[in-house]
Design an enzyme around this catalytic site. Sequence first.
Site, PDB file in Angstrom:
ATOM      1  N   LYS A   1     -74.194  15.191 -67.751  1.00 17.21           N
ATOM      2  CA  LYS A   1     -75.424  15.607 -67.060  1.00 17.21           C
ATOM      3  C   LYS A   1     -76.054  16.797 -67.770  1.00 17.21           C
ATOM      4  O   LYS A   1     -75.348  17.737 -68.163  1.00 17.21           O
ATOM      5  CB  LYS A   1     -75.076  15.957 -65.612  1.00 17.21           C
ATOM      6  CG  LYS A   1     -76.271  16.290 -64.734  1.00 17.21           C
ATOM      7  CD  LYS A   1     -75.825  16.523 -63.270  1.00 17.21           C
ATOM      8  CE  LYS A   1     -77.006  16.782 -62.348  1.00 17.21           C
ATOM      9  NZ  LYS A   1     -76.599  16.961 -60.941  1.00 17.21           N
TER      10      LYS A   1
ATOM     11  N   SER B   1     -79.197  14.277 -57.854  1.00 20.90           N
ATOM     12  CA  SER B   1     -79.779  14.734 -59.089  1.00 20.90           C
ATOM     13  C   SER B   1     -79.088  14.202 -60.339  1.00 20.90           C
ATOM     14  O   SER B   1     -79.651  14.279 -61.422  1.00 20.90           O
ATOM     15  CB  SER B   1     -79.734  16.266 -59.117  1.00 20.90           C
ATOM     16  OG  SER B   1     -78.396  16.731 -59.105  1.00 20.90           O
TER      17      SER B   1
ATOM     18  N   SER C   1     -75.593  14.961 -54.725  1.00 25.14           N
ATOM     19  CA  SER C   1     -76.053  14.529 -56.050  1.00 25.14           C
ATOM     20  C   SER C   1     -75.088  13.657 -56.829  1.00 25.14           C
ATOM     21  O   SER C   1     -75.424  13.202 -57.929  1.00 25.14           O
ATOM     22  CB  SER C   1     -76.409  15.757 -56.895  1.00 25.14           C
ATOM     23  OG  SER C   1     -77.625  16.324 -56.464  1.00 25.14           O
TER      24      SER C   1
END
Lengths: 438, 438
Positions: B68, B137, B161
């Site tokens: 990420k 996210s 997330s």
Amino acid sequence: MKPALGLVEACDQIQESQLSTKDYLSQCSLRADELEPTLKAFTVRGELPELIAQSRPGPLSGIPVAVKDIIATQGFVTTNGSPIYQTHTPKEDAIIVQKICELGGVIFGKTVTTEFAWRQPGPTTNPWNSAHTPGGSSSGSAAAVASGIVPLAIGSQTVGSLIRPASYCGIVGFKASFGAIPRMGVFPVSSSLDHIGFFTRSVQDVVHAFNLLKNNTTTEEESIIIPDVSVQPIKLFLGNRMPRIAVLKTPYDDLLDQEQVNTLKLAADQLKSAGAMVEDLTLAQTYWDGVDATLLIMNCEAAVVHEPHHEKFPDLLSIHMKELVAKGNSYSANEYIQARNLQKELRHSINEIFERYDAILAAPATGEAPKGLDFTGNPVFCALWSFIGTPAIALPVTKSANGLPLGIQLIGNYKDDGKLLNIASFAESCFTNLKINK
Amino acid sequence: MKPALGLVEACDQIQESQLSTKDYLSQCSLRADELEPTLKAFTVRGELPELIAQSRPGPLSGIPVAVKDIIATQGFVTTNGSPIYQTHTPKEDAIIVQKICELGGVIFGKTVTTEFAWRQPGPTTNPWNSAHTPGGSSSGSAAAVASGIVPLAIGSQTVGSLIRPASYCGIVGFKASFGAIPRMGVFPVSSSLDHIGFFTRSVQDVVHAFNLLKNNTTTEEESIIIPDVSVQPIKLFLGNRMPRIAVLKTPYDDLLDQEQVNTLKLAADQLKSAGAMVEDLTLAQTYWDGVDATLLIMNCEAAVVHEPHHEKFPDLLSIHMKELVAKGNSYSANEYIQARNLQKELRHSINEIFERYDAILAAPATGEAPKGLDFTGNPVFCALWSFIGTPAIALPVTKSANGLPLGIQLIGNYKDDGKLLNIASFAESCFTNLKINK
């Protein structure tokens, strides 16, 4: 009555049956009977027959321990130094009290604390001169050890509540690394700052108490486990070199009495004579921002704790507590979080200092214990180490012209309590020929 | 190109030289080349020859890991999903990235995150239907694993997330206990809530990743060490009894699509059929106060992080970030501390629930992935477990009428990741015959 034997000496004699628990507890009790009318260190004490009956086999068998009255005890009313809790007897002992009892120790009594371990003083007097404060907030714990009533007392420090009274009373006060000693059952001032610690009359006694009473599991949040401490000859401990000591200069040094300045210098000279490398140290301003941050965090966290008291019992709170709540409630979340972030940063960055030095030597207070009982003294010289959570130990060095104790504090790295206690033992031996006698 | 082998299968074949790291990395790279024009899971990817050159011996040898883009990488620009960091290449890898590389793994590329892991979405599409969001996210990490590009991706969860995008994408998403996976070098949303976790395509893969990548020392504050997890037949693990599963009722259940309600029921029925005890569970209101407290803490902590961005680069922040800062700065220290205190209380009190149940079964989201890319979905069903810090795992169960994945999450007790993963492995086997195939 003479002062009671120190912790290690008493433990040794009891374990080897050279001293009976009954005799030792009787001596301590008689000494308390003799001194308490003036000293007023205790809010409540156990009756001698009960104390004798409570002692069990174990490494602390027969050892009377005085416990600050913000620490929960089933056997004694726990007032937290407040009229709100005048008749409050907790249902459970604090973990530290459980540990003492499990190890055979005896809760001798509860010691006077300032109101909720904050500013409003109790009646305790300084054992060296009853016209002076013993310091606070752990007033009674420091006085009970300094006057030779008990060999060990439990106290707490949020800003300067262990190191300062230890220095005012001429004894050893040890604040372990933040989280190293179980805190559950201790009435909070400020959970990000509250430390538990010990008063004894020697470093070896504090090491003994620490090894027995520190965490061995981490059931609480923010608790840590420190390995057992073993005190060795300093060269052996440090790998054949001598200690490197940093003498701290602070922005508050103009608050120091000349006698405290001299005491610091005397201590530094003694360490140098014994072979230590001694250098002056200044810290970046960001460290000193930590002192403001300490007070901000304490105000904010204490306000949350005491708001319910303020709502329900406004007449039973001192003006100090009311101001604390009002001040704590004036800060924003942003300000509080920034203060907490600074705390984390400094706990990290202080490593760099302790790569260069084995310990920091600093003033524990502005000087001798202030006259009068209304003001327990300025904690500013202790605040930074409460903020960062590093271990700190107060050692007595000399006496003031008024015959009151003067001392120093040594600070070690976070989680390196073992090194600090070894340095402290070395320092104590350096100060021996200066040793103050009552 | 077929989907890349799963983590354990690929590790096994590479370790036994049945598969070359070159072949595996080539397959993954080719699959990415094929899917990325629509999927848009990556902000940047390594060139195949570099990836092959980077692989070293070790348990993750030749394994491409997607990371990420709020996680610092020296080798790739780390944008944090913000135009402010478009050209930012960190000087040091995050600890989790260091670990991956030390174990022989290869950082395959950086995956799309919403802006600073908050609301403003990136371009990633759902691998099952590009008209739908993959969730956020950790959008790109979930999509990269679900589409079979990589066997393992690293994500993070502050509110929902990891669990939500895993569910939207039909894969396994695991949020370990708060503090169990190294976080240093991950751009913070909210340090009291941020969790690191994994996306894989099976429970055994997530167990493997967890054992390799969790903390083995606690150098950071608020980090913990969880013992290695070993998955066993469930009766063996539980001492010859079957699991006790609590199906959670929440005050937000009217937000659930009927398909998600049916999925929960289907999962519960499958577990019951396999012998589990399954009961409904309601929690006291104080737990649901935790959902508001989650958002309060996140707002306050994120505001401190992003205030400097707001001051320096107001034009480069989305309206979501500006609202976050404004909202966070509107709270008092008192409100923030009370929220943090509630977090501690619930982390303690939840033990009582896990004395009665081995795991909680709950909705991971309101239903299938919402249509459109503007909204990454509602995280409310994940918030409480991010607040308390308990481990949670998303498992796929079935498909919606639209052909999109529907799943469940299981929640275990704080620090008992091993039990949760054992229960998850059992649950996964119960859902096998329902298994969704692309």
